[in-house]
Scaffold this motif. Sequence first.
Motif, PDB file in Angstrom:
ATOM      1  N   LEU A 223       1.560  10.624  -3.951  1.00  0.00           N
ATOM      2  CA  LEU A 223       0.785  11.219  -2.866  1.00  0.00           C
ATOM      3  C   LEU A 223       1.608  11.483  -1.606  1.00  0.00           C
ATOM      4  O   LEU A 223       2.492  10.706  -1.252  1.00  0.00           O
ATOM      5  N   ASN A 224       1.301  12.570  -0.945  1.00  0.00           N
ATOM      6  CA  ASN A 224       1.798  12.837   0.399  1.00  0.00           C
ATOM      7  C   ASN A 224       0.800  12.226   1.365  1.00  0.00           C
ATOM      8  O   ASN A 224      -0.303  12.708   1.522  1.00  0.00           O
ATOM      9  N   PHE A 225       1.202  11.108   1.969  1.00  0.00           N
ATOM     10  CA  PHE A 225       0.235  10.357   2.789  1.00  0.00           C
ATOM     11  C   PHE A 225       0.890   9.876   4.071  1.00  0.00           C
ATOM     12  O   PHE A 225       2.109   9.933   4.223  1.00  0.00           O
ATOM     13  N   ARG A 226       0.071   9.397   4.964  1.00  0.00           N
ATOM     14  CA  ARG A 226       0.559   8.784   6.195  1.00  0.00           C
ATOM     15  C   ARG A 226      -0.196   7.484   6.433  1.00  0.00           C
ATOM     16  O   ARG A 226      -1.406   7.436   6.210  1.00  0.00           O
ATOM     17  N   ALA A 227       0.512   6.478   6.904  1.00  0.00           N
ATOM     18  CA  ALA A 227      -0.148   5.264   7.382  1.00  0.00           C
ATOM     19  C   ALA A 227      -0.448   5.485   8.851  1.00  0.00           C
ATOM     20  O   ALA A 227       0.452   5.737   9.639  1.00  0.00           O
TER      21      ALA A 227
ATOM     22  N   THR B 218      -4.912  -2.384  12.843  1.00  0.00           N
ATOM     23  CA  THR B 218      -5.510  -1.802  11.644  1.00  0.00           C
ATOM     24  C   THR B 218      -4.862  -0.450  11.383  1.00  0.00           C
ATOM     25  O   THR B 218      -4.596   0.312  12.312  1.00  0.00           O
ATOM     26  N   HIS B 219      -4.547  -0.220  10.129  1.00  0.00           N
ATOM     27  CA  HIS B 219      -4.000   1.076   9.730  1.00  0.00           C
ATOM     28  C   HIS B 219      -4.846   1.655   8.599  1.00  0.00           C
ATOM     29  O   HIS B 219      -5.306   0.929   7.728  1.00  0.00           O
ATOM     30  N   GLU B 220      -5.010   2.957   8.645  1.00  0.00           N
ATOM     31  CA  GLU B 220      -5.614   3.655   7.520  1.00  0.00           C
ATOM     32  C   GLU B 220      -4.532   4.431   6.792  1.00  0.00           C
ATOM     33  O   GLU B 220      -3.633   4.994   7.422  1.00  0.00           O
ATOM     34  N   PHE B 221      -4.618   4.443   5.471  1.00  0.00           N
ATOM     35  CA  PHE B 221      -3.696   5.258   4.680  1.00  0.00           C
ATOM     36  C   PHE B 221      -4.400   6.559   4.357  1.00  0.00           C
ATOM     37  O   PHE B 221      -5.438   6.567   3.700  1.00  0.00           O
ATOM     38  N   MET B 222      -3.823   7.639   4.876  1.00  0.00           N
ATOM     39  CA  MET B 222      -4.461   8.936   4.786  1.00  0.00           C
ATOM     40  C   MET B 222      -3.655   9.868   3.896  1.00  0.00           C
ATOM     41  O   MET B 222      -2.450  10.076   4.136  1.00  0.00           O
ATOM     42  N   VAL B 223      -4.320  10.439   2.915  1.00  0.00           N
ATOM     43  CA  VAL B 223      -3.700  11.463   2.090  1.00  0.00           C
ATOM     44  C   VAL B 223      -3.928  12.801   2.780  1.00  0.00           C
ATOM     45  O   VAL B 223      -5.069  13.145   3.100  1.00  0.00           O
ATOM     46  N   LEU B 224      -2.852  13.513   3.051  1.00  0.00           N
ATOM     47  CA  LEU B 224      -2.987  14.772   3.785  1.00  0.00           C
ATOM     48  C   LEU B 224      -3.678  15.813   2.902  1.00  0.00           C
ATOM     49  O   LEU B 224      -3.265  16.062   1.780  1.00  0.00           O
TER      50      LEU B 224
ATOM     51  N   TYR C  48       0.834  -1.203   0.000  1.00  0.00           N
ATOM     52  CA  TYR C  48       0.000   0.000   0.000  1.00  0.00           C
ATOM     53  C   TYR C  48       0.868   1.252   0.000  1.00  0.00           C
ATOM     54  O   TYR C  48       0.581   2.223  -0.709  1.00  0.00           O
ATOM     55  N   SER C  49       1.920   1.214   0.805  1.00  0.00           N
ATOM     56  CA  SER C  49       2.832   2.366   0.834  1.00  0.00           C
ATOM     57  C   SER C  49       3.405   2.607  -0.559  1.00  0.00           C
ATOM     58  O   SER C  49       3.480   3.747  -1.019  1.00  0.00           O
ATOM     59  N   ASN C  50       3.777   1.516  -1.239  1.00  0.00           N
ATOM     60  CA  ASN C  50       4.298   1.651  -2.607  1.00  0.00           C
ATOM     61  C   ASN C  50       3.262   2.244  -3.554  1.00  0.00           C
ATOM     62  O   ASN C  50       3.568   3.105  -4.368  1.00  0.00           O
ATOM     63  N   VAL C  51       2.030   1.750  -3.457  1.00  0.00           N
ATOM     64  CA  VAL C  51       0.965   2.248  -4.337  1.00  0.00           C
ATOM     65  C   VAL C  51       0.827   3.761  -4.196  1.00  0.00           C
ATOM     66  O   VAL C  51       0.859   4.499  -5.188  1.00  0.00           O
ATOM     67  N   PHE C  52       0.710   4.231  -2.971  1.00  0.00           N
ATOM     68  CA  PHE C  52       0.421   5.653  -2.785  1.00  0.00           C
ATOM     69  C   PHE C  52       1.652   6.509  -3.085  1.00  0.00           C
ATOM     70  O   PHE C  52       1.534   7.631  -3.565  1.00  0.00           O
ATOM     71  N   ARG C  53       2.829   5.945  -2.830  1.00  0.00           N
ATOM     72  CA  ARG C  53       4.050   6.652  -3.203  1.00  0.00           C
ATOM     73  C   ARG C  53       4.129   6.788  -4.718  1.00  0.00           C
ATOM     74  O   ARG C  53       4.398   7.860  -5.252  1.00  0.00           O
TER      75      ARG C  53
END
Lengths: 568, 568
Positions: free
Chosen positions: B190-194, B207-213, B181-186
């Motif tokens: 995207l500037n995101f946080r898990a 559980t983690h959510e991937f959040m786009v700031l 998931y980190s790879n996908v959003f990178r």
Amino acid sequence: MRQSHMLIPTLKENPADAEIKSHQFLVRAGYIRQIASGIYSFLPIGRRVLSKVESIVREEMEKIGAHEMAMPALEPSELWKETGRWTTFGSELMRINDRHQREFALGATHEEVITSIVRNEVKSYKQLPITVFQIQNKFRDEARPRFGLLRGREFLMKDAYSFNESYESLDETYQKMFDAYSNVFRRCGLNFRAVIADSGAMGGKDTHEFMVLSEVGEDVIAYSDTSRYAANIEMAPVAAEYKKTNESPLTMKKTETPDKKTMKDVADYLGHELREGLKSIMFQVDDQFVMAVTRGDHEVNDVKLKNLYNADIVELASEEDTKRLLGTGFGSLGPVDVPEEVEVVADHAVEALTNASCGANEEGYHYTNATPGEDFQVHQYADLRFIQEGDPSPDGQGVIKFARGIEVGHVFKLGEFYSERMNATFLNDQGKAKTMIMGSYGIGVSRTLAAIVEQYHDERGITWPAKIAPYQVHLLSMNPKKEDQKELADDLYETLLEAGIEVLYDDRKERAGVKFADSDLFGIPLRITVGKRAAEGMVEVKDRATGEQSDVESSGITEYVNDWYKGK
Amino acid sequence: MRQSHMLIPTLKENPADAEIKSHQFLVRAGYIRQIASGIYSFLPIGRRVLSKVESIVREEMEKIGAHEMAMPALEPSELWKETGRWTTFGSELMRINDRHQREFALGATHEEVITSIVRNEVKSYKQLPITVFQIQNKFRDEARPRFGLLRGREFLMKDAYSFNESYESLDETYQKMFDAYSNVFRRCGLNFRAVIADSGAMGGKDTHEFMVLSEVGEDVIAYSDTSRYAANIEMAPVAAEYKKTNESPLTMKKTETPDKKTMKDVADYLGHELREGLKSIMFQVDDQFVMAVTRGDHEVNDVKLKNLYNADIVELASEEDTKRLLGTGFGSLGPVDVPEEVEVVADHAVEALTNASCGANEEGYHYTNATPGEDFQVHQYADLRFIQEGDPSPDGQGVIKFARGIEVGHVFKLGEFYSERMNATFLNDQGKAKTMIMGSYGIGVSRTLAAIVEQYHDERGITWPAKIAPYQVHLLSMNPKKEDQKELADDLYETLLEAGIEVLYDDRKERAGVKFADSDLFGIPLRITVGKRAAEGMVEVKDRATGEQSDVESSGITEYVNDWYKGK
């Protein structure tokens, strides 16, 4: 992919409900699983073959300038009400309410949605023609879902829509689409025919169905044994020429034919051929009563009758009406002495008859020696019958044969049916508002997959054509507990992957017999087995379809595979 | 593609209902069109960007050994009843009956369907772990669909499910999925946080959510200004250490605080800081009444209270219960002299206070100089409050900041919630039946697309990152009526296509101003304009994001484009 952790469950026995080969093998080989009647999941290898078909469809669509888009499955009922299809589509259309009790159709087809978009966004002839397509699941609540993927309730479809400024422009788009469809099914390895079809209630002009020849098909096709001509049997015109014999008309005679119910019974009883009798059937064609007369060995084709009268509705007349008008029921009808309210039309073949027998409009009696023009009058002769095997092909080349077909594609000139009802207009080069001319075009993607299996299988499983197979190579380690076999197989797996070859690697700790049987079920074109000769660096390669086997040096395996696939 | 016959309608004005940039620009630039509230069509360039995101997702899934499959949208209600979610999912789950009045859920998620398949087909630990995924439209009947693709009712989602033999094995799959998931959003730029998230009612573990700031995000994230730590604010533990001052406890005094309603009012009236007062709130925690006490500048976090008591339900006590137990309403509560039925728990920060003020459990009165341990007893101190900006990060690195986020992905250790209810078991290596351990993992594909636009736009339109853009090059002929311009542009179009570069070619007979404005709206990274210098073979290249322009020799255009994209 390594098979050990993949969801490919195989079955030894045919599922109880699977009547046809594609259904049996796709389930047994772990391509699909039923979730509810007519509703399937595609397991990983199933999804892969689906993707192969999808890719071919996508490429051919893009080649002709169709652009992919994606419309939603939830279609507001308001749009379907504009065209009247909210009512006319009937119970195959699934309907759903949202939390605010707004009604939606569950995407069975998208003419309404695309027309609503195009009417809002396209204003000028300069923007036309436009062709769009999408690939997505469609929903139709079939009364009798069956045959696995052949007749399902949720299925993958490619649908396309074109908007043109004129019928000439539509003709061009239609031809491009026709060619693209031919390419798709050819690339899928299918033996198919593009068949002239009935444009039905949609008011369109031309329409062709793409039929994959198969005994399990639900449609019957009439095709030429020498040319490319093919049509749905109800659409094929009869090109036969009938010659009148030299026979002289004799005096018509009424004869008792007690309890003879069928044409055959009567012919046998009167001692003549079936083709020497007349078959007379009463129809109601809109508001007109029509007696359609064909030769005894022919069948009247109500689509032709409908077209002859340019009618909306053609149905059998009721027995009640028949008795009222002719004084007798269905069994004894004939064209002699019919009242004025009944129009007699006859097939061309009837015109060539002399001294035929026919019903006497009196229960238990027939006439013999009835001759058209002499003993009864015909209002109009026309091509009224179904074509038959052995008839000359309508294109003048060869002789008609019949075959059953699975409909996998459909191209359709819609004309103005939707655009008129939904007011989709554009300004032409004179600045005048004109109604757009539409076409729609569908391919049953999941159904195509099943049709391929119907044409590509043997008693042990599927035998995929090269371009559709889920993988190019099925790699088996016969006994992965033996270190040299495991090592060589692992090694070959990596080598093939690196060479860009699609490999399924059966690395399971199963008996060789199980692996071979599964491999035959799957139907991957090339099987490579790492077995006893692993230490020598030799593997066995088997052609799934032909069964040919040969020993190959593992060091040259990539070349071997690439050579084998070259030109396939 | 030639733009002239493509369905890319652009709008000059923002649609009335579009509040946020992604919604505005995606509609204005012709990527999407609304069909009904929360339901969109993706027009051709919209479908293209969606495909780009899809491809990235697919690649990353395949890299970690997840296999693509496809489950149907029609899910039999029987399966949902097995897990109880037919009831608990509530009105977001769309429901539909078929012609036989059998109930189906319209695919909102597929835990039930995949578990029903796996429990039938997977029998042995040798087959585990298995991870599958699919990419398809999902349906959720949101009460308030809004923000375009951010909160829709039909949307494209990637969902994945894993089946493991143990929690350790699940941990491994979860970590792989997390990295994918980190790879996908990178890769989406995207500037995101898990973000550590609440496992909620599903009984799962991590559980983690991937959040786009993004300022338009509906969730608030607490993150470290120096490390990768991030959590939903209700999940972040407070690591602050509180030191008791040297102050000596004074004698507690009751003081009148007439009409002082808020903590701030009371503090101002009594002449102290907000942090020197106590905030006391009455909860009902399952069957127990609990007074939760925090410092006046802190907020009690009911998720922490719930976890402290391992409770099913935490709600505010009713004012009626409060009056019955403490003799006063919400405004004057405090921990002094509370009856036995009420358990007082306090945040760690309270323990460090001396001479604080608090409600006197009497309307219009507060105590001053209340000191815990002296003037009131605390049953238990715990981390009870929401984290705040400026707090030390729980991982010991840096300081907490807040940001708003758009949830684009979610990874979830389901554990045995579904497999237990649906009896999905396997035989372990001892031949014993065990319940499978599951995980589920989702990416909102269409939502990700909107999130990208939120981070990539300027006042004129979208500025796609290189890997997501619908095309690599937007080719414009400034004046196609001029033969040299048209010729060169046509030529460049063919040249670029042949070089495998994705080109959108604006060959329309529109004014240059219209074309430039549309081009900025679309946001294709490189614009190549064939204009006045066409005769010299010169074209103008513009970087959409930076606005940099340069004149380039048309003969070297392919190299220029390939160089520009290298490493992007």
